[in-house]
Design an enzyme around this catalytic site. Structure first.
Site, PDB file in Angstrom:
ATOM      1  N   GLU A 253      21.065  23.669  52.964  1.00  0.00           N
ATOM      2  CA  GLU A 253      20.708  22.309  52.572  1.00  0.00           C
ATOM      3  C   GLU A 253      20.054  22.281  51.176  1.00  0.00           C
ATOM      4  O   GLU A 253      20.480  21.536  50.285  1.00  0.00           O
ATOM      5  CB  GLU A 253      19.704  21.831  53.631  1.00  0.00           C
ATOM      6  CG  GLU A 253      19.432  20.391  53.676  1.00  0.00           C
ATOM      7  CD  GLU A 253      18.234  20.133  54.615  1.00  0.00           C
ATOM      8  OE1 GLU A 253      17.693  21.082  55.230  1.00  0.00           O
ATOM      9  OE2 GLU A 253      17.844  18.968  54.691  1.00  0.00           O
ATOM     10  N   VAL A 254      19.019  23.103  50.993  1.00  0.00           N
ATOM     11  CA  VAL A 254      18.337  23.108  49.688  1.00  0.00           C
ATOM     12  C   VAL A 254      19.232  23.778  48.643  1.00  0.00           C
ATOM     13  O   VAL A 254      19.269  23.348  47.491  1.00  0.00           O
ATOM     14  CB  VAL A 254      16.945  23.791  49.784  1.00  0.00           C
ATOM     15  CG1 VAL A 254      16.278  23.839  48.410  1.00  0.00           C
ATOM     16  CG2 VAL A 254      16.058  23.044  50.773  1.00  0.00           C
ATOM     17  N   GLY A 255      19.998  24.772  49.053  1.00  0.00           N
ATOM     18  CA  GLY A 255      20.913  25.437  48.123  1.00  0.00           C
ATOM     19  C   GLY A 255      21.851  24.450  47.442  1.00  0.00           C
ATOM     20  O   GLY A 255      22.126  24.539  46.246  1.00  0.00           O
TER      21      GLY A 255
ATOM     22  N   CYS B  85      18.326  36.322  57.021  1.00  0.00           N
ATOM     23  CA  CYS B  85      19.579  35.637  56.692  1.00  0.00           C
ATOM     24  C   CYS B  85      20.767  36.402  57.240  1.00  0.00           C
ATOM     25  O   CYS B  85      21.729  35.832  57.709  1.00  0.00           O
ATOM     26  CB  CYS B  85      19.695  35.483  55.187  1.00  0.00           C
ATOM     27  SG  CYS B  85      19.486  37.040  54.340  1.00  0.00           S
TER      28      CYS B  85
ATOM     29  N   GLU C 220      21.947  32.493  47.619  1.00  0.00           N
ATOM     30  CA  GLU C 220      21.951  33.378  48.786  1.00  0.00           C
ATOM     31  C   GLU C 220      21.458  32.540  49.946  1.00  0.00           C
ATOM     32  O   GLU C 220      20.260  32.300  50.075  1.00  0.00           O
ATOM     33  CB  GLU C 220      21.002  34.569  48.583  1.00  0.00           C
ATOM     34  CG  GLU C 220      21.254  35.379  47.318  1.00  0.00           C
ATOM     35  CD  GLU C 220      22.355  36.403  47.497  1.00  0.00           C
ATOM     36  OE1 GLU C 220      23.082  36.358  48.510  1.00  0.00           O
ATOM     37  OE2 GLU C 220      22.481  37.263  46.616  1.00  0.00           O
TER      38      GLU C 220
ATOM     39  N   LYS D   1       9.136  30.657  41.772  1.00  0.00           N
ATOM     40  CA  LYS D   1       8.500  29.710  42.703  1.00  0.00           C
ATOM     41  C   LYS D   1       8.638  30.337  44.094  1.00  0.00           C
ATOM     42  O   LYS D   1       9.684  30.262  44.706  1.00  0.00           O
ATOM     43  CB  LYS D   1       9.240  28.383  42.622  1.00  0.00           C
ATOM     44  CG  LYS D   1       8.602  27.134  43.174  1.00  0.00           C
ATOM     45  CD  LYS D   1       7.739  27.218  44.375  1.00  0.00           C
ATOM     46  CE  LYS D   1       8.330  26.423  45.536  1.00  0.00           C
ATOM     47  NZ  LYS D   1       7.856  26.894  46.841  1.00  0.00           N
TER      48      LYS D   1
ATOM     49  N   GLY E 176      17.618  30.777  50.245  1.00  0.00           N
ATOM     50  CA  GLY E 176      17.032  29.837  51.192  1.00  0.00           C
ATOM     51  C   GLY E 176      18.102  29.169  52.021  1.00  0.00           C
ATOM     52  O   GLY E 176      19.173  29.749  52.259  1.00  0.00           O
ATOM     53  N   SER E 177      17.814  27.944  52.415  1.00  0.00           N
ATOM     54  CA  SER E 177      18.717  27.245  53.333  1.00  0.00           C
ATOM     55  C   SER E 177      19.926  26.658  52.600  1.00  0.00           C
ATOM     56  O   SER E 177      19.883  26.420  51.384  1.00  0.00           O
ATOM     57  CB  SER E 177      17.945  26.120  54.016  1.00  0.00           C
ATOM     58  OG  SER E 177      17.483  25.216  53.036  1.00  0.00           O
TER      59      SER E 177
ATOM     60  N   GLU F  41      22.704  28.491  62.592  1.00  0.00           N
ATOM     61  CA  GLU F  41      21.685  29.525  62.400  1.00  0.00           C
ATOM     62  C   GLU F  41      20.420  29.130  63.165  1.00  0.00           C
ATOM     63  O   GLU F  41      19.811  28.113  62.870  1.00  0.00           O
ATOM     64  CB  GLU F  41      21.399  29.608  60.904  1.00  0.00           C
ATOM     65  CG  GLU F  41      20.578  30.798  60.529  1.00  0.00           C
ATOM     66  CD  GLU F  41      20.437  30.914  59.023  1.00  0.00           C
ATOM     67  OE1 GLU F  41      20.231  29.885  58.355  1.00  0.00           O
ATOM     68  OE2 GLU F  41      20.528  32.045  58.526  1.00  0.00           O
TER      69      GLU F  41
END
Ligand code: NAP
Ligand code: MG
Length: 477
Positions: free
Chosen positions: A227-229, A280, A246, A171, A224-225, A379
């Site tokens: 939050e979503v991680g 990142c 990551e 995705k 990704g972020s 960040e």
């Protein structure tokens, strides 16, 4: 306008709904992407399962390796087209986009060569037994990747998973899916069996979330972020599957008075302006020893004043940031710095005639940032460098480790003892001594500690993460 489909089981399918994808250099819609649904993800997982029990699962490791190597060669053959696509989709200056294409090809070459070199052990055990271990694929692996380095992150995660014999459902990010779709086409051309790689574009909360929670997925790789991680890890927990995260960083560069400052200077600047700071592992905190703080910062400021931002096609120091939200985020941090009276030591320029619909931000160097200020803790994901004055080695270490993150760190000193003392004590997944980023380092294990995530991608070690051990104990008497 090109309307892209979904790749499921080796077939390109049209979706009922599409979403636009935008060139952030000028705000134009450059293509439309399929808006994949939970049902599409479900069919992609089924196609991956079929590949595992079909042609893909039956291939010997060296044949998988050959296919990956061919994909790498095709990526290089199409490097001009991929460079243009990535530059237009993400807003990367052309040279940076080309570097990403080449790195993507390297991942396929590296993992193509490694596919038949991951071996199990035989283990000394009780008399009358022979015990051995097999390395086996997890099965169906889900890959959710961000927009900032689509080609590199696709390469490091999908190529490693395929090398070990997994079947992938990818995705890509809704802001930048075009290069992933082209690599998928090249993969088919290279002879990758149907269903070994499936691509479901669409929205994070729809297609991404459906992939993360799908019970048929056996391993998740997410970049990704934070939050979503966390959402991804929670979804993985419900299916009891392993996950590689990551996430972000607030990575420090530590510059001491005894360093080769001429060597450090270009790395210090480039580490935070590459990809307009949307990296990142950006070196977004600059910790400088008091004795040289003023003189070194004066040199960094001079470089910042010379930086120019403009459309990706002009190939300047920086392109735009990826979208309006990202630009507003960077501007919010800059406004906060001003409100709190932090010294703005230097700003670069945005070309006077940039398209008004482009998302440009000014590269900015901020001095004397208190270590607990949001500009030293959070960040920004933009071309903003926060300089911090440190007293000595011990103080530098304390400040360097004093954020929630732990992705990478750079040390600039000629003192060999200090190099290794700090390398051991810094909380980070990668430490660079007298360099930063090791030129991308396809071969080098990468990943974070603390809020930067866990698990390792890149290098040989990623192959262990994308496989599992089966122990076979035979009692023969
Ligand atoms: P993001 O919002 O976390 O998105 C990453 C991916 O997750 C995208 O494909 C996104 O799809 C998808 N997604 C969003 N919401 C989801 C959900 N609820 N369930 C499942 N998937 C979902 O991050 P981003 O803004 O794209 O990227 C910036 C962040 O990534 C930064 O924090 C950066 O540090 C981090 N990053 C880390 C690394 C690393 O290797 N450590 C590398 C690059 C970036 P949509 O795009 O369609 O929303
Ligand atoms: Mg785009």
């Amino acid at each position: 306008m090109t309307e892209h489909g979904l790749l499921i089981g080796g077939e390109w399918e049209h979706a009922a709904e599409t979403i636009p994808t935008i060139d952030p250099s000028d705000g134009t819609v450059i293509a439309r992407l399929a808006r994949g649904t939970a049902a599409d993800v479900d069919r992609a997982v089924t196609a991956a399962e079929a590949a595992l029990s079909g042609a893909w699962g039956a291939l010997p490791a060296f044949e998988r390796g050959r296919i990956l190597t061919r994909i790498g060669a095709l990526i290089l053959e199409h490097q001009d087209a991929l460079t243009r696509i990535e530059a237009a989709d993400v807003g990367k200056p052309l040279r940076q986009a080309r570097a990403d294409v080449i790195a993507c090809a390297r991942y396929f070459e590296f993992y193509g060569g490694a596919a038949d070199k991951v071996m199990g052990d035989t283990i000394p055990f009780l008399d009358g037994y022979t015990v051995l271990t097999l390395r086996e694929p997890h099965g169906v692996t889900g890959h959710i990747i961000p927009w900032n380095y689509p080609l590199q992150i696709l390469g490091r995660s999908v190529a490693a998973a395929l090398a070990m014999g997994n079947a992938c459902v990818l995705k890509p990010a809704e802001d930048a899916s075009l290069s992933a779709l082209m690599v998928a086409r090249l993969a088919i051309e290279a002879g990758l069996p149907p269903g070994a790689l499936n691509v479901v574009t669409g929205l994070g909360e729809e297609a991404g979330a459906a992939l993360a929670r799908h019970p048929g997925v056996n391993h998740l790789s997410f970049t990704g972020s934070v939050e979503v991680g966390r959402l991804i890890q929670a979804a993985a927990a419900l299916n009891t599957i392993p996950v590689t995260l990551e996430l972000g960083g607030k990575s420090p560069q530590l510059v001491f008075a005894d360093a080769d400052l001429d060597a450090a200077l270009p790395f210090v600047v480039n580490a935070v302006i590459q990809n307009a700071g949307q990296t990142c592992s950006a070196g977004s905190r600059l910790l400088v020893e008091d004795a040289i703080y003023d003189t070194f910062l004066a040199r960094v400021a001079e470089r910042f004043r010379a930086l120019r931002a403009g459309p990706a096609s002009r190939d300047l120091d920086l392109g735009p940031v990826v979208n309006a939200g990202q630009r507003e985020r960077v501007e919010r941090f800059l406004a906060l710095a001003r409100k709190d009276g932090l010294p703005i030591l230097a700003e670069g320029t945005i070309e006077a005639d940039v398209p008004s619909e482009g998302h440009y931000v000014r590269p900015t160097l901020i001095g004397d940032v208190p270590p607990d200020h949001p500009l030293a803790q959070e960040e920004v994901f933009g071309p903003v460098l926060s300089a911090i004055r440190v007293r000595d080695e011990e103080h530098a270490l304390e400040v360097a480790n004093g954020t929630p993150y732990g992705l990478v760190a750079g040390i600039w000193t000629r003192d060999g003892g200090r190099q290794f003392r700090l390398a051991r004590r810094l909380k980070a997944g990668q430490v660079f001594i007298n360099n930063y980023g090791a030129a991308g380092g396809v071969e080098l294990p990468f990943g974070g500690v603390k809020a930067s995530g866990h698990g390792r991608e890149k290098g040989f070690e990623a192959l262990l993460g994308f496989s599992t051990t089966k122990t076979v104990a035979l009692r023969h008497g």
